[in-house]
Motif scaffolding. Sequence first.
Motif, PDB file in Angstrom:
ATOM      1  N   GLU A 125      58.197  26.053  41.934  1.00  0.00           N
ATOM      2  CA  GLU A 125      57.101  25.207  41.825  1.00  0.00           C
ATOM      3  C   GLU A 125      57.007  24.195  41.239  1.00  0.00           C
ATOM      4  O   GLU A 125      57.290  22.860  41.096  1.00  0.00           O
ATOM      5  CB  GLU A 125      56.570  24.793  43.298  1.00  0.00           C
ATOM      6  N   ASN A 126      56.753  24.825  39.909  1.00  0.00           N
ATOM      7  CA  ASN A 126      55.853  24.151  38.001  1.00  0.00           C
ATOM      8  C   ASN A 126      56.436  24.664  37.199  1.00  0.00           C
ATOM      9  O   ASN A 126      55.853  26.059  36.841  1.00  0.00           O
ATOM     10  CB  ASN A 126      54.071  23.989  38.282  1.00  0.00           C
ATOM     11  N   TYR A 127      57.170  24.028  36.760  1.00  0.00           N
ATOM     12  CA  TYR A 127      57.566  24.708  35.346  1.00  0.00           C
ATOM     13  C   TYR A 127      57.569  23.095  34.426  1.00  0.00           C
ATOM     14  O   TYR A 127      57.749  22.581  33.882  1.00  0.00           O
ATOM     15  CB  TYR A 127      59.833  24.751  34.519  1.00  0.00           C
ATOM     16  N   THR A 128      56.113  23.356  33.535  1.00  0.00           N
ATOM     17  CA  THR A 128      54.890  22.162  33.495  1.00  0.00           C
ATOM     18  C   THR A 128      53.503  22.872  32.485  1.00  0.00           C
ATOM     19  O   THR A 128      53.745  24.267  32.792  1.00  0.00           O
ATOM     20  CB  THR A 128      54.504  21.101  34.253  1.00  0.00           C
ATOM     21  N   PHE A 129      52.707  21.862  31.642  1.00  0.00           N
ATOM     22  CA  PHE A 129      51.898  22.566  30.813  1.00  0.00           C
ATOM     23  C   PHE A 129      51.469  23.789  31.821  1.00  0.00           C
ATOM     24  O   PHE A 129      50.648  24.404  31.272  1.00  0.00           O
ATOM     25  CB  PHE A 129      51.163  21.250  30.466  1.00  0.00           C
ATOM     26  N   SER A 130      51.094  22.768  32.583  1.00  0.00           N
ATOM     27  CA  SER A 130      49.612  23.672  33.904  1.00  0.00           C
ATOM     28  C   SER A 130      50.161  25.051  34.685  1.00  0.00           C
ATOM     29  O   SER A 130      49.548  25.785  34.809  1.00  0.00           O
ATOM     30  CB  SER A 130      50.129  22.873  34.984  1.00  0.00           C
ATOM     31  N   ASN A 131      51.603  25.704  34.100  1.00  0.00           N
ATOM     32  CA  ASN A 131      51.647  27.215  34.025  1.00  0.00           C
ATOM     33  C   ASN A 131      52.735  28.131  33.285  1.00  0.00           C
ATOM     34  O   ASN A 131      53.674  27.330  32.704  1.00  0.00           O
ATOM     35  CB  ASN A 131      52.898  26.511  35.627  1.00  0.00           C
ATOM     36  N   PRO A 132      51.522  27.749  32.264  1.00  0.00           N
ATOM     37  CA  PRO A 132      52.017  28.983  30.933  1.00  0.00           C
ATOM     38  C   PRO A 132      52.741  30.500  31.687  1.00  0.00           C
ATOM     39  O   PRO A 132      53.627  30.775  30.489  1.00  0.00           O
ATOM     40  CB  PRO A 132      50.529  29.331  30.379  1.00  0.00           C
ATOM     41  N   ASP A 133      52.832  30.910  32.102  1.00  0.00           N
ATOM     42  CA  ASP A 133      53.907  31.687  32.194  1.00  0.00           C
ATOM     43  C   ASP A 133      55.233  31.340  32.402  1.00  0.00           C
ATOM     44  O   ASP A 133      56.510  32.422  32.244  1.00  0.00           O
ATOM     45  CB  ASP A 133      53.614  32.542  33.897  1.00  0.00           C
TER      46      ASP A 133
END
Length: 155
Positions: free
Chosen positions: A90-98
């Motif tokens: 759901e999250n392709y942002t800085f908060s998801n380093p994976d």
Amino acid sequence: MRAFLIPLSLFALAACATTGNSSDRIEISEGPCFGACPIYELVVTPDDHYELDGQRFTRINGFSEGDLPRGSFVQMRDLLDRADFFRLPENYTFSNPDVCPGPELSDMPSITITYTTRRGSHTVTWYQGCRAPNMRDLRDGLRDAFGYEDIVRPG
């Protein structure tokens, strides 16, 4: 009574054979960035109808709606299905380093895609400064399918 039930049953079967469920929809929103990136929200339904809320830096600021070329929704749906959209994070942002390892570009826009079908709904947000070739390809394919250059991007 039988003469009434047979045509009614055939009508009910025909109604089930449509290409999309009335609850199916694809929603896309983009923006903002450090600059003049289009900021908009778009909804496309299975009948190839769209509703667009152009908020800033769009061809038409404000609400507009219309019909896309026949098969646009199916093309968008097929892109999402090929991308296995319901399994994407759901999250392709800085908060998801994976999925967004550094270094990232800053001041880029984000895109949020929501795909709703009778099996449920899934939303993916991608900060476009994160290197994610699969998301870039999906964004570009969706834009081509709904005519981004014609209905969103300023002329």
